[in-house]
Design an enzyme around this catalytic site. Structure first.
Site, PDB file in Angstrom:
ATOM      1  N   HIS A  48      42.374 105.168  60.754  1.00  0.00           N
ATOM      2  CA  HIS A  48      41.498 104.975  59.701  1.00  0.00           C
ATOM      3  C   HIS A  48      41.023 104.011  59.608  1.00  0.00           C
ATOM      4  O   HIS A  48      41.025 102.932  60.695  1.00  0.00           O
ATOM      5  CB  HIS A  48      42.188 104.947  58.573  1.00  0.00           C
ATOM      6  CG  HIS A  48      44.025 105.337  58.670  1.00  0.00           C
ATOM      7  ND1 HIS A  48      43.749 106.895  57.212  1.00  0.00           N
ATOM      8  CD2 HIS A  48      45.017 105.888  58.704  1.00  0.00           C
ATOM      9  CE1 HIS A  48      44.429 107.535  57.696  1.00  0.00           C
ATOM     10  NE2 HIS A  48      45.194 107.007  58.456  1.00  0.00           N
ATOM     11  N   GLU A 117      45.439 101.515  60.126  1.00  0.00           N
ATOM     12  CA  GLU A 117      43.963 101.161  59.318  1.00  0.00           C
ATOM     13  C   GLU A 117      43.376 100.365  60.251  1.00  0.00           C
ATOM     14  O   GLU A 117      44.594  99.038  60.579  1.00  0.00           O
ATOM     15  CB  GLU A 117      44.233 100.285  57.781  1.00  0.00           C
ATOM     16  CG  GLU A 117      44.877 101.641  57.520  1.00  0.00           C
ATOM     17  CD  GLU A 117      43.366 102.562  56.462  1.00  0.00           C
ATOM     18  OE1 GLU A 117      42.214 102.414  56.923  1.00  0.00           O
ATOM     19  OE2 GLU A 117      44.106 103.079  55.452  1.00  0.00           O
TER      20      GLU A 117
END
Length: 276
Positions: A48, A117
């Site tokens: 992400h 992330e």
């Protein structure tokens, strides 16, 4: 009398020390019969971007609504070579990073994936402009080291190292078209269509020639994208765009062309097809 009491107590104590308690029976496990219907608990890695700076990303990912297993800072501190890598959730626990998601026959990937992330401003598009922020080389180097260890620990196949846009194409577009998927694939950390095979499959056709959704959508399903039968053309276009952001960043229009088709066909020849 005192001697008799002491003798009595000694006899009682001796008897009590010899009382044998029943042993706990040992459970015998029979492992000769293995069910075919099973899969590893962790079978994918989902990448992400945060659309926030490092401080805000940490605030968001350590709250109660969303989380990920790891967060990789964008740049190293002045005294370090690689950016900070934060482990926010233990790998043996589920993190809330995937949301409503599906990939290659698996649904709700929060339960079966490791979420990573990257601090990055992200991808934006409008009628006149599309922009994405390039990932710094040191950040990608840290990611490669992290993903390499996770993939090795859980025997994760290249086709299951994916982006949020692959598992939720109608909702998400991270890590975006600036993410260097081909670089990771060159290290065995993700799928990528073989250029020589793509050239053979093109067979001299012009790469920009349009291809209809009726041809491409069934192949996307076979590769692993989950597309419902009732998805309308606009939704189908979003799925095609998700594929292009991963495998064809030269064209992220959501409209398939001959290069889209050839790269998709190459992937289907190189990697196992998705399970129904």
């Amino acid at each position: 009398m005192k001697k008799e009491c002491l003798l009595f107590m000694a006899l009682v104590s001796g008897c009590s020390s010899q009382v044998q308690r029943p042993a706990t029976p040992q459970l015998a496990l029979n492992t000769q019969h293995v069910a075919l219907g099973h899969q590893p608990r962790i079978n994918s890695i989902v990448i992400h971007y945060t659309v926030a700076d490092e401080r805000r990303s940490l605030e968001l990912l350590t709250g109660q609504k969303v989380s990920s297993h790891y967060l990789i800072a964008q740049y190293p501190a002045w005294h370090r070579t690689l950016p900070e890598v934060y482990q926010l959730v233990p790998e043996d626990q589920a993190a809330w990073h995937a949301g409503i998601s599906a990939w290659r026959g698996t649904y709700n990937l929060n339960k079966t994936s490791i979420g990573i992330e990257l601090v990055n401003r992200g991808y934006t598009s409008s009628a006149t402009q599309e922009t994405c922020q390039v990932y710094p080389p040191s950040q990608i180097q840290a990611l490669i080291q992290l993903v390499s260890g996770i993939a090795r620990r859980y025997s994760i196949e290249p086709e299951n190292i994916i982006g949020h846009s692959d598992i939720a194409p109608l909702r998400k577009q991270d890590p975006g078209p600036c993410f260097p998927w081909q670089q990771l694939a060159s290290r065995g950390l993700g799928a990528w269509p073989n250029p020589a095979l793509v050239k053979t499959l093109l067979a001299g056709r012009a790469t920009a020639t349009p291809v209809s959704n009726e041809v491409v959508i069934p192949l996307l399903r076979r590769y692993g994208y989950v597309i419902d039968e009732w998805d309308n053309p606009e939704q189908q276009q979003q799925v095609i765009k998700a594929f292009q952001m991963h495998f064809q960043p030269e064209n992220i229009s959501g409209k398939a062309d001959q290069l889209t088709l050839a790269r998709l066909q190459a992937l289907l020849l190189q990697y196992p097809e998705a399970k129904e």
